[in-house]
Design a protein around this motif. Structure first.
Motif, PDB file in Angstrom:
ATOM      1  N   UNK A 180     -12.386  15.833   6.212  1.00  0.00           N
ATOM      2  CA  UNK A 180     -11.109  16.263   5.653  1.00  0.00           C
ATOM      3  C   UNK A 180     -10.001  15.290   6.019  1.00  0.00           C
ATOM      4  N   UNK A 181      -9.949  14.916   7.295  1.00  0.00           N
ATOM      5  CA  UNK A 181      -8.895  14.007   7.746  1.00  0.00           C
ATOM      6  C   UNK A 181      -9.077  12.608   7.161  1.00  0.00           C
ATOM      7  N   UNK A 182     -10.319  12.191   6.963  1.00  0.00           N
ATOM      8  CA  UNK A 182     -10.562  10.886   6.348  1.00  0.00           C
ATOM      9  C   UNK A 182     -10.124  10.891   4.889  1.00  0.00           C
ATOM     10  N   UNK A 183     -10.416  11.982   4.167  1.00  0.00           N
ATOM     11  CA  UNK A 183      -9.973  12.083   2.778  1.00  0.00           C
ATOM     12  C   UNK A 183      -8.455  12.122   2.697  1.00  0.00           C
ATOM     13  N   UNK A 184      -7.838  12.842   3.611  1.00  0.00           N
ATOM     14  CA  UNK A 184      -6.378  12.933   3.640  1.00  0.00           C
ATOM     15  C   UNK A 184      -5.755  11.561   3.899  1.00  0.00           C
ATOM     16  N   UNK A 185      -6.256  10.846   4.898  1.00  0.00           N
ATOM     17  CA  UNK A 185      -5.703   9.527   5.228  1.00  0.00           C
ATOM     18  C   UNK A 185      -5.895   8.543   4.080  1.00  0.00           C
ATOM     19  N   UNK A 186      -7.085   8.541   3.490  1.00  0.00           N
ATOM     20  CA  UNK A 186      -7.347   7.626   2.384  1.00  0.00           C
ATOM     21  C   UNK A 186      -6.518   7.941   1.160  1.00  0.00           C
ATOM     22  N   UNK A 187      -6.392   9.216   0.852  1.00  0.00           N
ATOM     23  CA  UNK A 187      -5.611   9.627  -0.313  1.00  0.00           C
ATOM     24  C   UNK A 187      -4.126   9.333  -0.108  1.00  0.00           C
ATOM     25  N   UNK A 188      -3.644   9.569   1.100  1.00  0.00           N
ATOM     26  CA  UNK A 188      -2.236   9.305   1.393  1.00  0.00           C
ATOM     27  C   UNK A 188      -1.924   7.826   1.236  1.00  0.00           C
ATOM     28  N   UNK A 189      -2.787   6.958   1.775  1.00  0.00           N
ATOM     29  CA  UNK A 189      -2.579   5.512   1.665  1.00  0.00           C
ATOM     30  C   UNK A 189      -2.633   5.063   0.204  1.00  0.00           C
ATOM     31  N   UNK A 190      -3.559   5.633  -0.559  1.00  0.00           N
ATOM     32  CA  UNK A 190      -3.682   5.279  -1.971  1.00  0.00           C
ATOM     33  C   UNK A 190      -2.435   5.683  -2.757  1.00  0.00           C
ATOM     34  N   UNK A 191      -1.927   6.882  -2.496  1.00  0.00           N
ATOM     35  CA  UNK A 191      -0.772   7.364  -3.247  1.00  0.00           C
ATOM     36  C   UNK A 191       0.508   6.622  -2.879  1.00  0.00           C
ATOM     37  N   UNK A 192       0.624   6.183  -1.641  1.00  0.00           N
ATOM     38  CA  UNK A 192       1.788   5.377  -1.250  1.00  0.00           C
ATOM     39  C   UNK A 192       1.803   4.065  -2.034  1.00  0.00           C
ATOM     40  N   UNK A 193       0.625   3.512  -2.254  1.00  0.00           N
ATOM     41  CA  UNK A 193       0.503   2.239  -2.958  1.00  0.00           C
ATOM     42  C   UNK A 193       0.542   2.406  -4.470  1.00  0.00           C
ATOM     43  N   UNK A 194       0.127   3.560  -4.966  1.00  0.00           N
ATOM     44  CA  UNK A 194      -0.016   3.766  -6.414  1.00  0.00           C
ATOM     45  C   UNK A 194       0.665   5.056  -6.857  1.00  0.00           C
ATOM     46  N   UNK A 195       1.982   5.132  -6.674  1.00  0.00           N
ATOM     47  CA  UNK A 195       2.679   6.371  -7.009  1.00  0.00           C
ATOM     48  C   UNK A 195       3.932   6.074  -7.823  1.00  0.00           C
ATOM     49  N   UNK A 196       3.772   5.660  -9.073  1.00  0.00           N
ATOM     50  CA  UNK A 196       4.936   5.298  -9.881  1.00  0.00           C
ATOM     51  C   UNK A 196       5.723   6.486 -10.403  1.00  0.00           C
ATOM     52  N   UNK A 197       5.149   7.721 -10.266  1.00  0.00           N
ATOM     53  CA  UNK A 197       5.783   8.883 -10.873  1.00  0.00           C
ATOM     54  C   UNK A 197       6.941   9.436 -10.062  1.00  0.00           C
ATOM     55  N   UNK A 198       7.124   8.962  -8.826  1.00  0.00           N
ATOM     56  CA  UNK A 198       8.212   9.466  -7.995  1.00  0.00           C
ATOM     57  C   UNK A 198       9.367   8.473  -8.029  1.00  0.00           C
ATOM     58  N   UNK A 199      10.423   8.777  -8.764  1.00  0.00           N
ATOM     59  CA  UNK A 199      11.528   7.824  -8.958  1.00  0.00           C
ATOM     60  C   UNK A 199      12.321   7.581  -7.687  1.00  0.00           C
ATOM     61  N   UNK A 200      12.116   8.420  -6.660  1.00  0.00           N
ATOM     62  CA  UNK A 200      12.896   8.254  -5.439  1.00  0.00           C
ATOM     63  C   UNK A 200      12.196   7.366  -4.420  1.00  0.00           C
ATOM     64  N   UNK A 201      10.977   6.907  -4.715  1.00  0.00           N
ATOM     65  CA  UNK A 201      10.261   6.025  -3.786  1.00  0.00           C
ATOM     66  C   UNK A 201      10.828   4.597  -3.856  1.00  0.00           C
TER      67      UNK A 201
END
Length: 207
Positions: free
Chosen positions: A186-207
């Protein structure tokens, strides 16, 4: 140990082969059911607890008989805590409760919840529900869920623990199909998903 799974969909013939929802490469439901049982029991012992977050079993046109489902579930190791999914019915829960037994003194084989469960592990809170939750801004909190099968909510704290989840892409060594997930996974999926979304998250205009 505690483990986590969802959406086993035992007996669900429509999932066999190629489809856009949850493709399962088995020739028949007996082979699919047995693969899930074998993967589950290879990891889980009777001393362990498995949280099953809904959608235990179904047929294409109607729910399988309670006795059919019971014959499958009693082959699974561990103490199982069920959270009701949209394809589960209360009649099955009543049947399982009637035929329940203690794996160890005061440790029943089956326990049941209609909506969800909250537990704490490793300084995190885990809200376990069948449907994914939109939790907003949280700290050290995850929502473990099922329901959406091969899909992923674009929020790091929402972890799909269903057996069809695509989020195993974040695991170095994904377990075999049907294996309940461990706390470490669970923690590995969370860490990997979090890192991926930080790098690939164009939908949040406030980033």
């Amino acid at each position: 140990m505690q483990y986590f799974t969802a959406d086993t969909h035992f007996f669900h013939e429509q999932l066999l082969g190629n489809n856009d929802f949850a493709p399962r490469p088995f020739k028949n439901v007996a082979a699919m059911n047995q693969a899930i049982i074998d993967a589950w029991n290879a990891r889980v012992s009777d001393k362990d607890v498995v949280y099953h977050l809904g959608d235990i079993a179904m047929h294409p046109s109607n729910y399988p008989g309670n006795d059919e489902v019971f014959e499958i579930l009693k082959q699974l190791n561990g103490q199982i805590i069920f959270i009701k999914g949209n394809h589960d019915n209360r009649d099955l829960f009543k049947f399982l409760a009637k035929h329940n037994w203690d794996v160890f003194p005061d440790k029943p084989k089956f326990r049941f919840h209609d909506v969800g469960v909250l537990i704490k592990m490793n300084h995190f809170q885990f809200f376990m529900t069948h449907y994914p939750m939109m939790m907003g801004i949280v700290k050290q909190t995850m929502n473990l869920h099922g329901h959406i099968h091969h899909s992923s909510v674009p929020i790091a704290e929402d972890i799909n623990v269903g057996i069809d989840t695509p989020e195993t892409v974040f695991l170095k060594d994904p377990p075999p199909f049907g294996t309940p997930f461990s706390e470490a996974e669970l923690f590995a999926m969370y860490a990997g998903k979090k890192a991926y979304l930080i790098k690939n998250k164009p939908f949040n205009k406030y980033d």
